[in-house]
Write a protein that holds these residues in place. Structure first.
Motif, mmCIF file in Angstrom:
data_model
loop_
_atom_site.group_PDB
_atom_site.id
_atom_site.type_symbol
_atom_site.label_atom_id
_atom_site.label_comp_id
_atom_site.label_asym_id
_atom_site.label_seq_id
_atom_site.Cartn_x
_atom_site.Cartn_y
_atom_site.Cartn_z
ATOM 1 N N ARG A 1 -108.162 8.003 28.122
ATOM 2 C CA ARG A 1 -108.351 8.465 26.729
ATOM 3 C C ARG A 1 -107.212 7.752 25.681
ATOM 4 O O ARG A 1 -107.348 7.177 24.766
ATOM 5 N N ILE A 2 -105.768 7.837 26.251
ATOM 6 C CA ILE A 2 -104.880 7.522 25.714
ATOM 7 C C ILE A 2 -104.784 5.798 25.278
ATOM 8 O O ILE A 2 -104.536 5.341 24.037
ATOM 9 N N LEU A 3 -105.161 5.167 26.336
ATOM 10 C CA LEU A 3 -105.090 3.688 26.305
ATOM 11 C C LEU A 3 -106.309 3.371 25.315
ATOM 12 O O LEU A 3 -106.062 2.324 24.774
ATOM 13 N N PHE A 4 -107.328 3.899 25.424
ATOM 14 C CA PHE A 4 -108.423 3.440 24.483
ATOM 15 C C PHE A 4 -108.245 3.821 23.241
ATOM 16 O O PHE A 4 -108.524 3.082 22.375
ATOM 17 N N ALA A 5 -107.666 4.802 22.776
ATOM 18 C CA ALA A 5 -107.162 5.247 21.333
ATOM 19 C C ALA A 5 -106.068 4.294 21.108
ATOM 20 O O ALA A 5 -106.256 3.778 19.532
ATOM 21 N N VAL A 6 -104.953 4.069 21.722
ATOM 22 C CA VAL A 6 -104.193 3.110 21.155
ATOM 23 C C VAL A 6 -104.648 1.619 21.003
ATOM 24 O O VAL A 6 -104.623 0.972 20.037
ATOM 25 N N ALA A 7 -105.479 1.299 21.979
ATOM 26 C CA ALA A 7 -106.140 0.016 21.734
ATOM 27 C C ALA A 7 -106.948 -0.090 20.714
ATOM 28 O O ALA A 7 -107.061 -1.294 19.863
ATOM 29 N N ARG A 8 -107.631 0.647 20.342
ATOM 30 C CA ARG A 8 -108.728 0.697 19.172
ATOM 31 C C ARG A 8 -107.945 1.347 18.020
ATOM 32 O O ARG A 8 -108.694 1.533 16.828
ATOM 33 N N GLN A 9 -106.683 1.576 17.795
ATOM 34 C CA GLN A 9 -105.904 2.051 16.697
ATOM 35 C C GLN A 9 -106.258 3.241 16.084
ATOM 36 O O GLN A 9 -106.463 3.583 15.041
ATOM 37 N N ASP A 10 -106.855 4.158 17.107
ATOM 38 C CA ASP A 10 -107.465 5.747 16.774
ATOM 39 C C ASP A 10 -106.184 6.694 16.884
ATOM 40 O O ASP A 10 -105.275 6.221 17.402
ATOM 41 N N LYS B 1 -102.685 -6.629 37.105
ATOM 42 C CA LYS B 1 -103.981 -6.319 36.912
ATOM 43 C C LYS B 1 -104.617 -6.445 35.576
ATOM 44 O O LYS B 1 -103.893 -6.011 34.530
ATOM 45 N N HIS B 2 -105.845 -6.729 35.521
ATOM 46 C CA HIS B 2 -106.576 -6.575 34.201
ATOM 47 C C HIS B 2 -107.832 -6.239 34.353
ATOM 48 O O HIS B 2 -108.658 -6.783 35.114
ATOM 49 N N CYS B 3 -108.404 -5.721 33.027
ATOM 50 C CA CYS B 3 -109.891 -5.585 33.103
ATOM 51 C C CYS B 3 -110.057 -5.731 31.406
ATOM 52 O O CYS B 3 -109.152 -5.556 30.700
ATOM 53 N N THR B 4 -111.317 -5.995 31.007
ATOM 54 C CA THR B 4 -111.608 -6.096 29.558
ATOM 55 C C THR B 4 -112.948 -5.221 29.503
ATOM 56 O O THR B 4 -113.903 -5.648 30.184
ATOM 57 N N PHE B 5 -112.760 -4.455 28.469
ATOM 58 C CA PHE B 5 -114.126 -3.765 28.125
ATOM 59 C C PHE B 5 -114.669 -4.449 26.648
ATOM 60 O O PHE B 5 -113.867 -4.592 25.757
ATOM 61 N N ASN B 6 -116.007 -4.386 26.726
ATOM 62 C CA ASN B 6 -116.683 -5.072 25.264
ATOM 63 C C ASN B 6 -115.912 -6.331 24.834
ATOM 64 O O ASN B 6 -115.412 -6.518 23.867
ATOM 65 N N PRO B 7 -115.965 -7.415 25.888
ATOM 66 C CA PRO B 7 -115.258 -8.566 25.562
ATOM 67 C C PRO B 7 -115.712 -9.312 24.298
ATOM 68 O O PRO B 7 -115.096 -9.955 23.696
ATOM 69 N N GLU B 8 -116.999 -8.957 23.748
ATOM 70 C CA GLU B 8 -117.477 -9.445 22.583
ATOM 71 C C GLU B 8 -117.486 -8.899 21.298
ATOM 72 O O GLU B 8 -117.635 -9.252 20.198
ATOM 73 N N GLY B 9 -116.711 -7.412 21.630
ATOM 74 C CA GLY B 9 -116.646 -6.714 20.527
ATOM 75 C C GLY B 9 -117.801 -6.206 19.938
ATOM 76 O O GLY B 9 -118.891 -6.746 20.257
ATOM 77 N N PRO B 10 -117.724 -5.275 18.829
ATOM 78 C CA PRO B 10 -116.310 -4.690 18.495
ATOM 79 C C PRO B 10 -115.793 -3.541 19.323
ATOM 80 O O PRO B 10 -116.617 -3.254 20.172
ATOM 81 N N GLY B 11 -114.418 -3.427 19.341
ATOM 82 C CA GLY B 11 -114.005 -2.442 20.004
ATOM 83 C C GLY B 11 -113.534 -2.830 21.386
ATOM 84 O O GLY B 11 -113.182 -2.151 22.091
ATOM 85 N N VAL B 12 -113.052 -4.163 21.270
ATOM 86 C CA VAL B 12 -112.560 -4.755 22.655
ATOM 87 C C VAL B 12 -111.254 -4.055 23.038
ATOM 88 O O VAL B 12 -110.599 -3.736 22.421
ATOM 89 N N VAL B 13 -111.277 -3.590 24.432
ATOM 90 C CA VAL B 13 -110.147 -3.230 25.081
ATOM 91 C C VAL B 13 -109.552 -4.101 26.076
ATOM 92 O O VAL B 13 -110.542 -4.066 27.299
ATOM 93 N N ARG B 14 -108.550 -4.886 26.037
ATOM 94 C CA ARG B 14 -108.162 -5.425 27.260
ATOM 95 C C ARG B 14 -106.676 -4.653 27.651
ATOM 96 O O ARG B 14 -105.738 -4.556 26.996
#
Length: 456
Positions: free
Chosen positions: A119-128, A18-31
């Motif tokens: 919170r964890i997934l978005f932080a890791v994806a955005r290298q926060d 399963k998949h979803c994408t946030f902000n596909p055009e970026g910046p800060g894309v999270v797939r």
């Protein structure tokens, strides 16, 4: 409760990735890709979350149920903005769905868990920064729970046609594909490749790389990329055909990343190694890709002829590229018989990579070294770099231009055909004796390319 949970586990497995994408055009894309483990009636294994096609995180069953429900709800807004009201509805429906699986858990506790996992997934994806101690995953130890590799390389353009003529627009001195014989001379059509893509999604493969040969030799390459939009997609190319028109099409098609091979920032050295006067075309392609907004990286296979890698990095930086990879020579195809005379020693390679790492660290660039066995773990660790290992039939596999499945791209004519993807069940390919033997390598054996240590 046990039966109810097992039914939920089976549904997760059956429905696949399963998949979803946030902000596909970026910046800060999270797939986010949620990959289920092999289904077992007794016991369970972690699901794998792949973030932006790069970070692999294991998560437990309860969080997987939450994330699965969340992805379903988010995808109802595909292509639409998510405002505060929509976000509230997504959370409420996700919690209600999970509560049906875990009726004994209070809804506010489920909501807290959902908030924590996101919170964890978005932080890791955005290298926060994150205050959570994330478990390090050994993919080799996890292999018994996998139904497919995490990436498959689609060799959508052959090196030769049915008469043996060279089809690529370069004649690279160390091409891993040239000279390797296919099981048949038939090159798959666009419709064939679409069927392949469908079969790989059904097998739970979340990432695809379009490669060759030279994939941009196909006029339908953007069509294939668009068809694979739900995967994380990458295109490996020599850059020659990357016109403004094509890079624009690839951007619209949703290509996640593009890797261009540049042997040197010195025109004469590059042209000598690719066997054609195409340096200017490759550089123009890189510029067009950067200008189009694509995520561009540059790969350089290192040898004695292009060992002044720092000058190449300076040139690559001037083109606006911030991510690079370097490798040694892959000793198959054209390099099978001539690589030893061009190989750099381990010490020579290490000194080059050490200097490259220092340069990249000082210039806001990132670098990976990708050749297993050529530089020791201790040396790479001393400069803060990951040690590559063989991922054949484990983290990656390849499909040849005629549809034959092989453990990796380098295995075309080495007795490695595992069956044709269009006529064979993928589970038979994945569980073939050769694939199992490759996955059975221990961690020490996997630090070397099988073609270097002649294990297979």
């Amino acid at each position: 409760m046990w039966l109810k949970n097992k039914i939920a586990q089976y549904k997760n497995y059956k429905y696949g990735v399963k998949h979803c994408t946030f902000n596909p055009e970026g910046p800060g894309v999270v797939r986010i890709h949620l990959v289920p483990p092999r289904f077992k009636l007794f016991g369970s294994a972690p699901h794998i979350v792949i973030l932006n096609g790069y970070y692999l995180l294991p998560i437990g069953y309860s969080w997987a149920i939450l994330l699965s429900a969340f992805i379903d709800e988010v995808n109802k807004y595909d292509g639409l903005p998510i405002d505060n009201e929509a976000e509230y509805d997504i959370f409420e429906r996700t919690v209600n769905s999970a509560h049906r699986v875990f009726p004994g858990i209070k809804k506010d506790e489920l909501e807290e868990d959902l908030d924590e996992v996101l919170r964890i997934l978005f932080a890791v994806a955005r290298q926060d920064e994150t205050d959570v101690d994330i478990e390090r995953l050994s993919i080799r130890a996890y292999a018994k729970n996998m139904t497919a590799p995490h990436r498959v390389d689609l060799m959508v353009s052959a090196m030769t046609d049915d008469k043996g003529a060279w089809k690529c627009n370069q004649k690279c001195a160390f091409c891993y594909a040239a000279g390797q014989k296919l099981a048949s001379s038939r090159e798959l059509t666009c419709e064939d490749w679409m069927k392949v893509i469908d079969k790989l999604w059904d097998a739970h493969v979340p990432m695809l790389t379009f490669t060759g040969g030279e994939p941009t030799q196909r006029e339908d390459i953007d069509v294939l990329v668009a068809y694979a939009r739900k995967f994380v997609t990458r295109l490996n190319t020599n850059g020659i055909n990357l016109t403004k028109e094509l890079t624009g099409k690839l951007k619209v098609a949703g290509l996640d990343s593009l890797q261009v091979t540049l042997y040197s920032g010195d025109e004469d050295i590059h042209n000598a190694l690719v066997g054609a006067q195409r340096f200017a075309d490759t550089v123009s392609g890189i510029k067009n890709a950067v200008a189009s907004g694509l995520d561009v990286s540059v790969n350089t296979p290192l040898c004695k002829k292009n060992s002044d890698y720092l000058k190449t990095l300076e040139f690559v930086k001037s083109l606006g590229v911030r991510f690079v990879t370097a490798s040694g020579l892959i000793c198959t195809g054209m390099a099978k018989s001539n690589h030893e005379s061009y190989d750099l020693s381990e010490n020579e390679l290490f000194e080059i990579i050490k200097g490259a790492k220092e340069f990249c660290d000082g210039n806001s660039m990132e670098i990976d070294f990708t050749s297993p066995g050529l530089i020791s773990d201790d040396k790479l660790d001393s400069i803060g770099m990951n040690t590559p290992s063989c991922g054949a039939a484990l983290s990656n596999m390849a499909i040849a231009p005629d549809g034959e499945a092989v453990p990796c791209q380098s295995w075309l004519s080495s007795g490695g055909s595992l069956g044709n993807i269009l006529t064979s069940d993928f589970s038979e390919i994945w569980n073939s004796p050769l694939c199992k033997s490759l996955r059975a390598m221990n961690d020490k054996e996997a630090l070397y390319c099988p073609f270097r240590n002649k294990k297979f």
